[in-house]
Write a protein that holds these residues in place. Structure first.
Motif, PDB file in Angstrom:
ATOM      1  N   MET A  78       0.582   7.586 -42.715  1.00 49.95           N
ATOM      2  CA  MET A  78      -1.001   7.819 -42.114  1.00 49.95           C
ATOM      3  C   MET A  78      -1.554   8.960 -41.601  1.00 49.95           C
ATOM      4  O   MET A  78      -2.614   9.121 -41.181  1.00 49.95           O
ATOM      5  N   GLY A  79      -0.607  10.132 -41.614  1.00 49.36           N
ATOM      6  CA  GLY A  79      -0.965  11.455 -41.110  1.00 49.36           C
ATOM      7  C   GLY A  79      -0.829  11.477 -39.622  1.00 49.36           C
ATOM      8  O   GLY A  79      -1.679  12.383 -39.194  1.00 49.36           O
ATOM      9  N   LEU A  80      -0.173  10.543 -38.972  1.00 43.05           N
ATOM     10  CA  LEU A  80      -0.295  10.513 -37.498  1.00 43.05           C
ATOM     11  C   LEU A  80       1.018  11.031 -36.945  1.00 43.05           C
ATOM     12  O   LEU A  80       2.180  11.041 -37.496  1.00 43.05           O
ATOM     13  N   VAL A 136      -1.383  10.119 -29.610  1.00 37.74           N
ATOM     14  CA  VAL A 136      -1.308  10.235 -31.088  1.00 37.74           C
ATOM     15  C   VAL A 136      -2.362  11.142 -31.539  1.00 37.74           C
ATOM     16  O   VAL A 136      -3.571  10.855 -31.190  1.00 37.74           O
ATOM     17  N   ILE A 137      -1.887  12.016 -32.418  1.00 36.49           N
ATOM     18  CA  ILE A 137      -3.024  12.967 -33.138  1.00 36.49           C
ATOM     19  C   ILE A 137      -2.875  12.828 -34.519  1.00 36.49           C
ATOM     20  O   ILE A 137      -2.019  12.115 -35.385  1.00 36.49           O
ATOM     21  N   GLY A 138      -3.788  13.330 -35.291  1.00 32.25           N
ATOM     22  CA  GLY A 138      -4.006  13.212 -36.592  1.00 32.25           C
ATOM     23  C   GLY A 138      -5.331  12.799 -36.942  1.00 32.25           C
ATOM     24  O   GLY A 138      -5.606  11.732 -36.391  1.00 32.25           O
ATOM     25  N   GLY A 139      -5.696  12.590 -38.367  1.00 30.31           N
ATOM     26  CA  GLY A 139      -6.871  11.967 -38.970  1.00 30.31           C
ATOM     27  C   GLY A 139      -8.309  12.375 -38.490  1.00 30.31           C
ATOM     28  O   GLY A 139      -9.091  11.854 -39.187  1.00 30.31           O
ATOM     29  N   GLU A 152      -9.394  15.823 -44.151  1.00 29.41           N
ATOM     30  CA  GLU A 152      -8.729  15.274 -42.872  1.00 29.41           C
ATOM     31  C   GLU A 152      -7.286  15.845 -42.453  1.00 29.41           C
ATOM     32  O   GLU A 152      -6.568  16.062 -43.492  1.00 29.41           O
ATOM     33  N   LEU A 153      -7.181  15.981 -41.281  1.00 35.75           N
ATOM     34  CA  LEU A 153      -6.148  16.752 -40.714  1.00 35.75           C
ATOM     35  C   LEU A 153      -5.073  15.798 -40.477  1.00 35.75           C
ATOM     36  O   LEU A 153      -5.396  14.686 -39.884  1.00 35.75           O
ATOM     37  N   SER A 154      -3.816  16.393 -40.651  1.00 36.48           N
ATOM     38  CA  SER A 154      -2.578  15.463 -40.172  1.00 36.48           C
ATOM     39  C   SER A 154      -2.220  15.927 -38.878  1.00 36.48           C
ATOM     40  O   SER A 154      -2.735  17.049 -38.454  1.00 36.48           O
ATOM     41  N   GLY A 155      -1.224  15.051 -38.186  1.00 37.28           N
ATOM     42  CA  GLY A 155      -0.804  15.680 -37.062  1.00 37.28           C
ATOM     43  C   GLY A 155       0.023  16.754 -37.341  1.00 37.28           C
ATOM     44  O   GLY A 155       0.030  17.825 -36.318  1.00 37.28           O
ATOM     45  N   SER A 156       0.768  16.618 -38.381  1.00 42.46           N
ATOM     46  CA  SER A 156       1.649  18.204 -38.406  1.00 42.46           C
ATOM     47  C   SER A 156       0.549  19.249 -38.787  1.00 42.46           C
ATOM     48  O   SER A 156       0.757  20.510 -38.217  1.00 42.46           O
TER      49      SER A 156
END
Ligand SMILES: [Zn+2]
Length: 175
Positions: A78-80, A136-139, A152-156
């Motif tokens: 989920m990109g988190l 939690v970050i990302g999305g 959409e930005l991922s956590g990475s």
């Protein structure tokens, strides 16, 4: 990046948790079928020392993968990513602490407590996050400065502070 409505990320977090459960449950069920004892109702149950591997797997899967990679498989898909409040990788102790209350806020309440608490928290923290001082970050959605493509930005991406646009191949800095 402006702060946007947090519900897209919360939806991703719910999906990520469902994926994690989809991984965990078949293993849990297989284990209880093979190692459990059948009770009067014909259900296979494990008790006593035989429950230990269930907790050991839980410990290996959730806190260890979160401490090592910043996410479980469901969250990665989920990109988190889970990070400290200052955006740094979390320690094993933090990963463990944020999972201690899972039984209450996720499984016991079907995720309702986690949802309501995170939805009303300024940093979208559920109880486990507040206890472990994690978030939690990302999305997040963002526009490429070169071609204006919405991405959409991922956590990475957020940890690196930059993202590559798949449309125009430009590297954008995240301010
Ligand atoms: Zn672009």
């Amino acid at each position: 990046m402006s702060r946007r409505n947090n519900s897209p990320r919360i939806k991703k977090r719910i999906n990520a948790t469902l994926i994690d459960l989809a991984i965990y449950l078949p293993l849990f069920l297989t284990y209880t079928i093979y190692f459990g004892e059948v009770n009067d109702q014909g259900e296979s149950i494990v008790s006593g020392v035989m429950t230990l591997p269930i907790f050991i797997f839980w410990l290996l899967y959730f806190p260890t993968t979160e401490a090592a990679f910043g996410n479980t498989l469901g969250h990665k898909l989920m990109g988190l990513k889970v990070v400290t409040l200052s955006g740094r990788p979390i320690s094993f102790l933090q990963a463990f602490k944020r999972r201690i209350l899972d039984g209450i806020e996720i499984y016991g309440s079907l995720g309702i407590i986690a949802y309501v608490v995170a939805k009303n928290s300024p940093r979208e923290q559920r109880l486990g996050d507040s206890f472990a001082r994690t978030k939690v970050i990302g999305g997040d959605s963002v526009f490429c400065k070169n071609c204006n493509e919405q991405l959409e930005l991922s956590g990475s991406d957020l940890i690196k502070g930059q993202f590559g646009c798949p449309e125009c191949q430009t590297t954008n800095m995240i301010e």
